[in-house]
Design a protein around this motif. Structure first.
Motif, mmCIF file in Angstrom:
data_model
loop_
_atom_site.group_PDB
_atom_site.id
_atom_site.type_symbol
_atom_site.label_atom_id
_atom_site.label_comp_id
_atom_site.label_asym_id
_atom_site.label_seq_id
_atom_site.Cartn_x
_atom_site.Cartn_y
_atom_site.Cartn_z
ATOM 1 N N ARG A 48 -2.681 -0.558 10.796
ATOM 2 C CA ARG A 48 -2.023 0.392 11.712
ATOM 3 C C ARG A 48 -1.018 1.265 10.960
ATOM 4 O O ARG A 48 -0.907 2.473 11.216
ATOM 5 C CB ARG A 48 -1.345 -0.372 12.851
ATOM 6 N N ALA A 49 -0.291 0.667 10.031
ATOM 7 C CA ALA A 49 0.673 1.454 9.240
ATOM 8 C C ALA A 49 -0.054 2.464 8.353
ATOM 9 O O ALA A 49 0.376 3.621 8.224
ATOM 10 C CB ALA A 49 1.529 0.520 8.396
ATOM 11 N N LEU A 50 -1.158 2.034 7.738
ATOM 12 C CA LEU A 50 -1.943 2.955 6.914
ATOM 13 C C LEU A 50 -2.511 4.088 7.752
ATOM 14 O O LEU A 50 -2.433 5.262 7.361
ATOM 15 C CB LEU A 50 -3.073 2.178 6.239
ATOM 16 N N ARG A 51 -3.076 3.747 8.880
ATOM 17 C CA ARG A 51 -3.677 4.769 9.746
ATOM 18 C C ARG A 51 -2.636 5.804 10.187
ATOM 19 O O ARG A 51 -2.904 7.009 10.188
ATOM 20 C CB ARG A 51 -4.316 4.103 10.960
ATOM 21 N N ALA A 52 -1.453 5.330 10.577
ATOM 22 C CA ALA A 52 -0.409 6.252 11.044
ATOM 23 C C ALA A 52 0.007 7.203 9.921
ATOM 24 O O ALA A 52 0.145 8.419 10.135
ATOM 25 C CB ALA A 52 0.793 5.455 11.545
ATOM 26 N N ALA A 53 0.200 6.666 8.721
ATOM 27 C CA ALA A 53 0.607 7.516 7.598
ATOM 28 C C ALA A 53 -0.498 8.495 7.220
ATOM 29 O O ALA A 53 -0.233 9.667 6.905
ATOM 30 C CB ALA A 53 0.974 6.636 6.402
ATOM 31 N N PRO A 89 -4.561 12.669 1.161
ATOM 32 C CA PRO A 89 -3.431 11.963 0.543
ATOM 33 C C PRO A 89 -3.911 10.881 -0.418
ATOM 34 O O PRO A 89 -4.928 10.229 -0.190
ATOM 35 C CB PRO A 89 -2.697 11.355 1.737
ATOM 36 N N ARG A 90 -3.182 10.706 -1.505
ATOM 37 C CA ARG A 90 -3.495 9.643 -2.439
ATOM 38 C C ARG A 90 -3.093 8.287 -1.843
ATOM 39 O O ARG A 90 -2.021 8.164 -1.245
ATOM 40 C CB ARG A 90 -2.786 9.857 -3.768
ATOM 41 N N ILE A 91 -3.954 7.307 -2.037
ATOM 42 C CA ILE A 91 -3.690 5.953 -1.556
ATOM 43 C C ILE A 91 -3.780 5.001 -2.743
ATOM 44 O O ILE A 91 -4.709 5.078 -3.541
ATOM 45 C CB ILE A 91 -4.690 5.538 -0.452
ATOM 46 N N SER A 92 -2.807 4.111 -2.841
ATOM 47 C CA SER A 92 -2.801 3.100 -3.896
ATOM 48 C C SER A 92 -2.714 1.718 -3.286
ATOM 49 O O SER A 92 -1.997 1.501 -2.306
ATOM 50 C CB SER A 92 -1.622 3.305 -4.850
ATOM 51 N N VAL A 97 -1.626 -2.094 -4.163
ATOM 52 C CA VAL A 97 -0.765 -2.815 -5.092
ATOM 53 C C VAL A 97 -1.009 -4.310 -4.924
ATOM 54 O O VAL A 97 -0.893 -4.845 -3.822
ATOM 55 C CB VAL A 97 0.724 -2.501 -4.841
ATOM 56 N N PHE A 98 -1.366 -4.990 -6.027
ATOM 57 C CA PHE A 98 -1.719 -6.404 -5.984
ATOM 58 C C PHE A 98 -0.635 -7.261 -6.628
ATOM 59 O O PHE A 98 0.283 -6.760 -7.282
ATOM 60 C CB PHE A 98 -3.051 -6.629 -6.712
ATOM 61 N N ASP A 99 -0.777 -8.573 -6.475
ATOM 62 C CA ASP A 99 0.093 -9.518 -7.162
ATOM 63 C C ASP A 99 0.119 -9.211 -8.653
ATOM 64 O O ASP A 99 -0.886 -8.764 -9.223
ATOM 65 C CB ASP A 99 -0.415 -10.952 -6.962
ATOM 66 N N ILE A 156 0.864 -1.180 0.000
ATOM 67 C CA ILE A 156 0.000 0.000 0.000
ATOM 68 C C ILE A 156 0.899 1.227 0.000
ATOM 69 O O ILE A 156 1.918 1.261 0.716
ATOM 70 C CB ILE A 156 -0.913 0.026 1.240
ATOM 71 N N THR A 157 0.543 2.239 -0.791
ATOM 72 C CA THR A 157 1.277 3.491 -0.737
ATOM 73 C C THR A 157 0.343 4.603 -0.270
ATOM 74 O O THR A 157 -0.839 4.619 -0.618
ATOM 75 C CB THR A 157 1.880 3.877 -2.108
ATOM 76 N N VAL A 158 0.885 5.514 0.506
ATOM 77 C CA VAL A 158 0.148 6.674 1.008
ATOM 78 C C VAL A 158 0.969 7.911 0.693
ATOM 79 O O VAL A 158 2.145 7.995 1.073
ATOM 80 C CB VAL A 158 -0.111 6.576 2.526
ATOM 81 N N ALA A 159 0.373 8.853 -0.023
ATOM 82 C CA ALA A 159 1.063 10.088 -0.415
ATOM 83 C C ALA A 159 2.395 9.782 -1.087
ATOM 84 O O ALA A 159 3.407 10.440 -0.854
ATOM 85 C CB ALA A 159 1.266 10.998 0.791
ATOM 86 N N GLY A 160 2.408 8.754 -1.927
ATOM 87 C CA GLY A 160 3.592 8.432 -2.710
ATOM 88 C C GLY A 160 4.616 7.575 -2.010
ATOM 89 O O GLY A 160 5.621 7.205 -2.622
#
Length: 497
Positions: free
Chosen positions: A395-400, A432-435, A437-439, A360-364
């Protein structure tokens, strides 16, 4: 929800998303924040007085079979008028949606466990049924969620609208699509209150169809129901009886039958098997007639039309003021138009469609989450509202996300959503943009309105890192999501509706 007629109204959500071919694309976008009107971060139901803009700029489904029906969100300007209680507050509506969403997630997790969820059977004598008079807007969102899908059938049941029956004409029905169930059904006469719920469309009357036929208890089709969907045999008529129980306590039962389903001007499905429901428990979505089941089991619409449509279907969750679509068949557009990821199936429970997240990416910036955290996979579902991630990833997504949104004050959480904001003083919000990413490198850059729901981060944690997650329909907005079951992949095409 749905069977044999000019059928299908589907309710979904929307999102303007970008499809990429590799996970690196998600971290190389120019600009990582979007300015969003604060009003667009509220509940997705369109305000009263909104105008339906219809289909997006001539965009059409990519299906090679040419059979598609409109897909609209409930309570939006593109959906049929509703008799639901318009006085229900937005906050109550959203909270009830989220509670239902948690129930549905728990139900699917139970079905995927070794033991599965307990099967419920209801009778047609009214016991354990919900009185029609208790129908409210919040209950209207239950079966597939308000972010669920309501399709207006482009199909027909071979029931004539005129007295005398016959196969000419057809009975249009508004139904909810469900990719995590296998038995299509609609309410059928006789269907007295309170055993049946209010619906927009005229009830299907088997006596007015020359092509209607009940399935006998001794037939192979009845045996295919298995223990999960069988409700025994009628002792007087020897007709096969079905039952379907949903995770929110809703259920339907009746006679398993066949009739002719018309999905388009030249697309007819003869001997289509579906449930003729004579009793329901619970309130179903926005006075719809039933459910169009698109799961991977042998009884679903997909399985029954696999030879005709190539064992594939797609849908596009529309924006609040637009229409999406449900399409049967594989795409004709270039393969590069879809970002594809492998489809994961579970042999002992083929109903569900799973994919695997990689990152997962958050704000690039890519979150520091080990890929093994996502190893259990995520269910692709037309009805689950919000995406549910393993706790470590959430938790990582929420923090970012909170770091990127630090200029806005936090407010009280909602059911299942713990990162909510007060935007009262802010006409425009930077999100923030969120992406995802899949297999195989398929990337979804979420639409700016697909990140939050009613002022809250539209993600939640699954029970454990080892539990299956969910890709919610909020995050699927504006994508054509292709379930290429024959090709064993799920595809995403951005900006489709």
């Amino acid at each position: 929800m749905a069977p044999v007629f000019p059928l299908i109204l589907v309710l979904l959500l929307s999102s303007r998303c970008r499809v990429g071919s590799s996970d690196e694309d998600a971290g190389e976008a120019v600009g990582y924040m979007d300015d969003v009107p604060a009003s667009s971060l509220k509940h997705v139901a369109a305000d009263h007085g909104s105008v339906c803009s219809g289909h997006k700029g001539g965009t059409m489904p990519s299906s090679s079979m040419g059979t598609w029906v409109p897909l609209n969100r409930p309570h939006g300007p593109c959906s049929p008028p509703s008799k639901s209680n318009a006085t229900t507050s937005r906050a109550v509506m959203v909270d009830d949606m989220l509670l239902w969403d948690q129930d549905r997630a728990n139900y699917i997790l139970g079905q995927l466990s070794d033991d599965g969820a307990g099967r419920e059977i209801i009778g047609i004598n009214g016991h354990n049924s919900t009185t029609v008079g208790t129908y409210t807007v919040n209950n209207a969102l239950l079966v597939d969620g308000e972010y669920g899908t309501m399709a207006q059938a482009g199909g027909n049941m071979s029931q004539s609208a005129a007295a005398g029956g016959g196969s000419r004409g057809g009975l249009s029905q508004t139904v909810v699509i469900d990719t995590s169930s296998d038995i299509p059904w609609v309410q059928c006469l006789p269907c007295p209150s309170p055993q049946c719920h209010l619906q927009k469309d005229r009830l299907y009357d088997p006596t007015r169809s020359s092509t209607y036929a009940p399935i006998s208890c001794a037939s192979p089709a009845c045996a295919l129901l298995g223990t999960r969907y069988s409700n025994g045999c009628s002792p007087t008529s020897q007709q096969c009886q079905y039952t379907v129980a949903y995770g929110d306590g809703a259920a339907t039962t009746g006679t398993y039958v066949t009739d002719r389903l018309t999905l388009g001007p030249n697309i007819v499905v003869p001997n289509f098997r579906f449930g003729c429901s004579h009793a329901v428990r619970g309130s179903f979505s926005d006075q719809t007639a039933g459910t169009l089941a698109l799961g991977g089991g042998r009884q679903s619409l997909l399985a029954q039309t696999a030879r005709t449509f190539g064992n594939a279907f797609s849908y596009c969750v529309p924006a609040p003021s637009a229409s999406g679509f449900l399409s049967m068949g594989g795409p004709t557009v270039a393969a590069s138009s879809f970002a594809r990821t492998p489809l994961v199936r579970i042999p002992r429970n083929p109903t569900f469609y799973l994919v695997r997240l990689r990152a997962i990416t958050v704000a690039g910036r890519r979150l520091s989450v080990p890929p093994a955290v996502f190893s259990a996979g995520s269910v692709m579902d037309s009805s689950i509202i919000i995406t549910r991630l393993p706790p470590t990833a959430y938790r990582a997504l929420r923090a970012a996300f909170r770091t990127a949104m630090s200029m806005y004050p936090l407010t009280a959480p909602r059911p299942g959503l713990d990162t909510c904001y007060d935007f009262l003083r802010f006409p425009t919000v930077r999100v923030p943009r969120i992406s995802l990413v899949f297999d195989a490198g398929a990337v979804l850059q979420l639409d700016r309105t697909s990140v939050m729901l009613d002022g809250c981060l539209a993600f939640a944690a699954s029970p454990s890192d080892g539990a299956v997650g969910f890709i919610g329909n909020v995050q699927q907005q504006t994508y054509e999501v292709l379930y290429d079951v024959g090709g064993r992949s799920v595809g995403f095409r951005g900006g489709a509706c």
